[in-house]
Design a protein around this motif. Structure first.
Motif, PDB file in Angstrom:
ATOM      1  N   VAL A 139     -12.126 -25.475 -12.220  1.00 42.13           N
ATOM      2  CA  VAL A 139     -13.300 -25.342 -11.353  1.00 42.13           C
ATOM      3  C   VAL A 139     -14.486 -26.172 -11.834  1.00 42.13           C
ATOM      4  N   GLY A 140     -14.357 -26.748 -13.045  1.00 44.53           N
ATOM      5  CA  GLY A 140     -15.445 -27.571 -13.567  1.00 44.53           C
ATOM      6  C   GLY A 140     -16.523 -26.738 -14.232  1.00 44.53           C
ATOM      7  N   GLU A 141     -17.442 -27.457 -14.848  1.00 45.22           N
ATOM      8  CA  GLU A 141     -18.570 -26.828 -15.533  1.00 45.22           C
ATOM      9  C   GLU A 141     -19.301 -25.886 -14.580  1.00 45.22           C
ATOM     10  N   ARG A 142     -19.413 -24.613 -14.935  1.00 42.48           N
ATOM     11  CA  ARG A 142     -20.084 -23.596 -14.110  1.00 42.48           C
ATOM     12  C   ARG A 142     -19.526 -23.501 -12.690  1.00 42.48           C
ATOM     13  N   GLY A 143     -18.307 -23.965 -12.482  1.00 43.61           N
ATOM     14  CA  GLY A 143     -17.707 -23.868 -11.152  1.00 43.61           C
ATOM     15  C   GLY A 143     -18.239 -24.875 -10.162  1.00 43.61           C
ATOM     16  N   LEU A 144     -18.775 -25.983 -10.700  1.00 45.89           N
ATOM     17  CA  LEU A 144     -19.432 -26.975  -9.858  1.00 45.89           C
ATOM     18  C   LEU A 144     -18.549 -27.587  -8.776  1.00 45.89           C
ATOM     19  N   LYS A 145     -17.222 -27.568  -9.003  1.00 41.97           N
ATOM     20  CA  LYS A 145     -16.337 -28.172  -8.007  1.00 41.97           C
ATOM     21  C   LYS A 145     -16.094 -27.273  -6.802  1.00 41.97           C
ATOM     22  N   LEU A 146     -16.653 -26.066  -6.832  1.00 42.50           N
ATOM     23  CA  LEU A 146     -16.498 -25.153  -5.699  1.00 42.50           C
ATOM     24  C   LEU A 146     -17.838 -24.988  -4.991  1.00 42.50           C
ATOM     25  N   SER A 147     -17.774 -24.678  -3.696  1.00 43.82           N
ATOM     26  CA  SER A 147     -19.012 -24.410  -2.954  1.00 43.82           C
ATOM     27  C   SER A 147     -19.529 -23.019  -3.331  1.00 43.82           C
ATOM     28  N   GLY A 148     -20.743 -22.735  -2.935  1.00 44.95           N
ATOM     29  CA  GLY A 148     -21.335 -21.428  -3.229  1.00 44.95           C
ATOM     30  C   GLY A 148     -20.489 -20.283  -2.670  1.00 44.95           C
ATOM     31  N   GLY A 149     -20.033 -20.448  -1.430  1.00 47.73           N
ATOM     32  CA  GLY A 149     -19.243 -19.400  -0.786  1.00 47.73           C
ATOM     33  C   GLY A 149     -17.877 -19.224  -1.451  1.00 47.73           C
ATOM     34  N   GLU A 150     -17.274 -20.348  -1.885  1.00 51.43           N
ATOM     35  CA  GLU A 150     -15.975 -20.272  -2.579  1.00 51.43           C
ATOM     36  C   GLU A 150     -16.131 -19.563  -3.925  1.00 51.43           C
ATOM     37  N   LYS A 151     -17.200 -19.914  -4.629  1.00 46.99           N
ATOM     38  CA  LYS A 151     -17.466 -19.268  -5.929  1.00 46.99           C
ATOM     39  C   LYS A 151     -17.636 -17.767  -5.753  1.00 46.99           C
ATOM     40  N   GLN A 152     -18.381 -17.394  -4.721  1.00 47.00           N
ATOM     41  CA  GLN A 152     -18.627 -15.970  -4.511  1.00 47.00           C
ATOM     42  C   GLN A 152     -17.317 -15.239  -4.221  1.00 47.00           C
ATOM     43  N   ARG A 153     -16.417 -15.880  -3.472  1.00 41.58           N
ATOM     44  CA  ARG A 153     -15.147 -15.232  -3.158  1.00 41.58           C
ATOM     45  C   ARG A 153     -14.242 -15.136  -4.392  1.00 41.58           C
ATOM     46  N   VAL A 154     -14.331 -16.111  -5.297  1.00 42.44           N
ATOM     47  CA  VAL A 154     -13.613 -15.982  -6.572  1.00 42.44           C
ATOM     48  C   VAL A 154     -14.166 -14.769  -7.335  1.00 42.44           C
ATOM     49  N   GLY A 155     -15.485 -14.615  -7.285  1.00 41.69           N
ATOM     50  CA  GLY A 155     -16.118 -13.459  -7.939  1.00 41.69           C
ATOM     51  C   GLY A 155     -15.685 -12.145  -7.306  1.00 41.69           C
ATOM     52  N   ILE A 156     -15.525 -12.138  -5.988  1.00 42.43           N
ATOM     53  CA  ILE A 156     -15.067 -10.929  -5.290  1.00 42.43           C
ATOM     54  C   ILE A 156     -13.627 -10.619  -5.702  1.00 42.43           C
ATOM     55  N   ALA A 157     -12.800 -11.664  -5.778  1.00 42.33           N
ATOM     56  CA  ALA A 157     -11.402 -11.466  -6.207  1.00 42.33           C
ATOM     57  C   ALA A 157     -11.362 -10.883  -7.618  1.00 42.33           C
ATOM     58  N   ARG A 158     -12.221 -11.392  -8.490  1.00 43.04           N
ATOM     59  CA  ARG A 158     -12.282 -10.892  -9.871  1.00 43.04           C
ATOM     60  C   ARG A 158     -12.640  -9.401  -9.882  1.00 43.04           C
ATOM     61  N   THR A 159     -13.627  -9.039  -9.060  1.00 39.60           N
ATOM     62  CA  THR A 159     -14.049  -7.639  -9.008  1.00 39.60           C
ATOM     63  C   THR A 159     -12.959  -6.752  -8.414  1.00 39.60           C
ATOM     64  N   LEU A 160     -12.257  -7.265  -7.402  1.00 39.63           N
ATOM     65  CA  LEU A 160     -11.158  -6.498  -6.793  1.00 39.63           C
ATOM     66  C   LEU A 160     -10.066  -6.204  -7.801  1.00 39.63           C
ATOM     67  N   LEU A 161      -9.804  -7.178  -8.642  1.00 34.44           N
ATOM     68  CA  LEU A 161      -8.756  -7.021  -9.654  1.00 34.44           C
ATOM     69  C   LEU A 161      -9.164  -5.959 -10.684  1.00 34.44           C
ATOM     70  N   LYS A 162     -10.454  -5.867 -10.924  1.00 35.40           N
ATOM     71  CA  LYS A 162     -10.972  -4.871 -11.865  1.00 35.40           C
ATOM     72  C   LYS A 162     -10.869  -3.467 -11.267  1.00 35.40           C
ATOM     73  N   ASN A 163     -10.944  -3.399  -9.929  1.00 33.03           N
ATOM     74  CA  ASN A 163     -10.724  -2.155  -9.188  1.00 33.03           C
ATOM     75  C   ASN A 163     -11.663  -1.000  -9.575  1.00 33.03           C
ATOM     76  N   PRO A 164     -12.959  -1.245  -9.575  1.00 37.76           N
ATOM     77  CA  PRO A 164     -13.903  -0.187  -9.976  1.00 37.76           C
ATOM     78  C   PRO A 164     -14.207   0.766  -8.821  1.00 37.76           C
ATOM     79  N   PRO A 165     -14.495   2.037  -9.097  1.00 31.96           N
ATOM     80  CA  PRO A 165     -14.804   3.002  -8.035  1.00 31.96           C
ATOM     81  C   PRO A 165     -16.188   2.799  -7.411  1.00 31.96           C
ATOM     82  N   ILE A 166     -17.068   2.102  -8.135  1.00 30.89           N
ATOM     83  CA  ILE A 166     -18.432   1.886  -7.639  1.00 30.89           C
ATOM     84  C   ILE A 166     -18.718   0.387  -7.611  1.00 30.89           C
ATOM     85  N   LEU A 167     -19.300  -0.056  -6.487  1.00 26.73           N
ATOM     86  CA  LEU A 167     -19.619  -1.472  -6.357  1.00 26.73           C
ATOM     87  C   LEU A 167     -21.112  -1.672  -6.171  1.00 26.73           C
ATOM     88  N   LEU A 168     -21.604  -2.703  -6.814  1.00 28.50           N
ATOM     89  CA  LEU A 168     -22.998  -3.089  -6.669  1.00 28.50           C
ATOM     90  C   LEU A 168     -23.014  -4.553  -6.233  1.00 28.50           C
TER      91      LEU A 168
END
Ligand code: ATP
Ligand code: MG
Length: 230
Positions: A139-168
């Protein structure tokens, strides 16, 4: 350790100041029932992100208490608290590594099937598969090769994998194109299923979908109710 039974979050007369001479939260009382979706709105500087920081215990309250399923945050370990709460920030920080690594971050034991399932739920799988190197794409330094929306969805996938009962969720204020916005809203809605969700909301679609909208002004709740009622 924190024992999450349903995921009820209770702010009980919460007061907070970064500096003793300047109160930021002036007595916030709000109970988010297990599985409820609350949208927090209000002007810039009203204290929305501060509430999120207190829930994650970056800081301790200076008055009142925050409880999860009846347990005061000050009585539980930081580790158990962080395991219970998934945070999707405005700007997801990505590591200079592959997409797979970034999704699985914090879940080193995750299987390929779990990673793909999380990516599908976050609506990023099809994009990843369109890349020549797929999940091995750097993804490059700080994820620079991805758009803002793509980065956010990678972050959502990461959180989904963590599977927490509470989301912020701290929604981005920056404008996204309508298709990206719809994709992200879909993945956020999917992620919210069966969890307690507190969203610092900037998008009308989020506010309309919430069970309850809380309006903050200068560190106080000035209105509370459904979209229809407000
Ligand atoms: P925005 O919509 O712009 O994100 P917000 O409602 O999230 O605003 P907060 O970030 O909670 O606002 O900030 C509330 C107040 O606290 C602001 O006046 C801000 O300047 C102040 N503040 C935030 N972080 C700190 C800090 N680390 N030290 C001192 N003051 C801070
Ligand atoms: Mg903020």
């Amino acid at each position: 350790a924190l024992k999450v039974t349903g995921g009820e979050v209770c702010f009980d007369a919460v007061k907070f100041a970064y500096h003793p001479d300047r109160p930021i939260l002036k007595g916030i009382s709000l109970t988010v029932a297990a599985g409820q979706r609350v949208a927090l709105v209000g002007p810039s500087g009203s204290g929305k992100s501060t509430i999120g920081r207190l829930l994650f215990r970056f800081y301790d309250v200076t008055g009142g208490a925050i409880r999860i399923d009846g347990q005061d945050l000050r009585d539980v370990t930081q580790q158990s608290l962080h395991d219970a709460i998934g945070v999707v920030p405005q700007d997801t920080v990505l590591f200079n590594d592959t997409i797979r690594y970034n999704i699985a971050y914090g879940r080193a034991d995750a299987t390929e099937a779990e990673i793909v399932a999380a990516a599908k739920a976050a609506k990023i799988h099809d994009f990843v598969m369109s890349l020549p190197e797929g999940y091995d794409t750097a993804v490059g330094e700080r994820g620079l090769k991805l758009s803002g929306g793509e980065k956010q969805r990678v972050g959502i996938a990461r959180t989904l994998l963590k599977n927490p009962p509470i989301l912020l969720l701290d929604e981005a204020t920056s404008a996204l194109d309508t298709q990206t916005e719809r994709d992200i809203q879909d993945s956020l809605n999917a992620m919210g299923e069966g969890r307690t969700v507190i969203t610092i909301a900037h998008r009308l679609s989020t506010i309309a979908d919430a069970d309850c909208i809380v309006v903050l002004e200068k560190g106080e709740i000035v209105e509370e109710g459904t979209h229809e009622a407000l």
